[in-house]
Design an enzyme around this catalytic site. Structure first.
Site, PDB file in Angstrom:
ATOM      1  N   HIS A 137      42.696  -0.416  17.659  1.00 33.73           N
ATOM      2  CA  HIS A 137      41.888  -1.218  18.578  1.00 33.73           C
ATOM      3  C   HIS A 137      40.405  -0.992  18.297  1.00 33.73           C
ATOM      4  CE1 HIS A 137      41.570  -2.669  23.068  1.00 33.73           C
ATOM      5  NE2 HIS A 137      41.157  -3.572  22.212  1.00 33.73           N
ATOM      6  N   GLU A 172      51.112  -0.393  22.103  1.00 33.08           N
ATOM      7  CA  GLU A 172      50.461   0.677  22.861  1.00 33.08           C
ATOM      8  C   GLU A 172      51.271   1.953  22.717  1.00 33.08           C
ATOM      9  OE1 GLU A 172      47.679   0.677  24.775  1.00 33.08           O
ATOM     10  OE2 GLU A 172      47.291  -1.438  25.219  1.00 33.08           O
ATOM     11  N   ASP A 187      40.388   3.599  20.773  1.00 29.57           N
ATOM     12  CA  ASP A 187      41.790   3.943  20.523  1.00 29.57           C
ATOM     13  C   ASP A 187      42.312   3.340  19.216  1.00 29.57           C
ATOM     14  OD1 ASP A 187      41.431   1.518  22.175  1.00 29.57           O
ATOM     15  OD2 ASP A 187      43.608   1.397  22.289  1.00 29.57           O
ATOM     16  N   HIS A 211      47.142   0.718  19.762  1.00 33.09           N
ATOM     17  CA  HIS A 211      46.334   1.103  20.920  1.00 33.09           C
ATOM     18  C   HIS A 211      46.870   2.420  21.483  1.00 33.09           C
ATOM     19  CE1 HIS A 211      44.994  -3.182  21.662  1.00 33.09           C
ATOM     20  NE2 HIS A 211      46.158  -3.446  21.090  1.00 33.09           N
TER      21      HIS A 211
END
Length: 183
Positions: A158, A119, A168, A37
């Protein structure tokens, strides 16, 4: 750089900031998908501790207009890799972090049940840092070593599991370089 995953699902040598936004995976479920992400808070701004506050339900809605729209959401990821390459771990990897939302991979829904979420501090259009790639590659190798069900074909963005809803990690993520380093 080498990471060691402890029996309790935490990575040694990284900063731990436990998030309340997780639960148990379904019984007998081991991670078999890795989802990449991106996030920056406020959007397009790097540094600071807004992502950490967001994943721990402490984002002050009055600090930025965008925060008012997300402050009450309860989300998390297992890891957040900052632009500097520093890692924060929010959820033990054997637990179910809340990062994928409505999602599906190879016809199977609810990717949070079987995915690990990483992330990257970034946006869809700005290049990620060399330090982020180095740490991401080392972290991915450690995860793949621990969970053999995560093969290179089971590492996705993602956008791949929530098409039309998420974009993303975006066009700025160098999938070719990342995958070549894992080979």
């Amino acid at each position: 750089m080498e990471f060691v995953i402890s029996e309790d699902g935490w990575i040694s040598g990284v900063r731990k900031v436990p998030s309340p936004n997780f639960n148990d995976r379904p019984e007998g479920e081991e991670p078999s998908l890795l989802v990449i992400h991106n996030i920056s808070l406020p959007p397009g701004q790097f540094g600071g501790n807004a992502v950490e506050k967001f994943f721990t339900n402490n984002l002050p809605a009055d600090q930025h207009p965008f925060f008012q729209t997300i402050a009450k959401l309860t989300v998390s990821a297992h890891f957040f890799i900052q632009r500097t390459g520093a890692i924060i771990q929010f959820v033990p990897i054997h637990k179910r972090a809340w990062h994928a939302g409505v999602s599906s991979f190879e016809g199977r829904e609810n990717c949070n049940d079987y995915a690990i979420g990483i992330e990257l501090e970034g946006t869809d259009v700005e290049q990620y840092s060399r330090e982020q790639y180095e740490v991401l590659i080392a972290l991915t190798r450690a995860i793949m070593g621990r969970y053999p069900g995560i093969s290179s074909g089971r590492i996705v963005g993602h956008s791949d599991i929530a098409p039309g809803r998420k974009t993303d990690p975006g066009a700025s993520f160098d999938w070719s370089y990342y995958r070549a380093q894992l080979a």
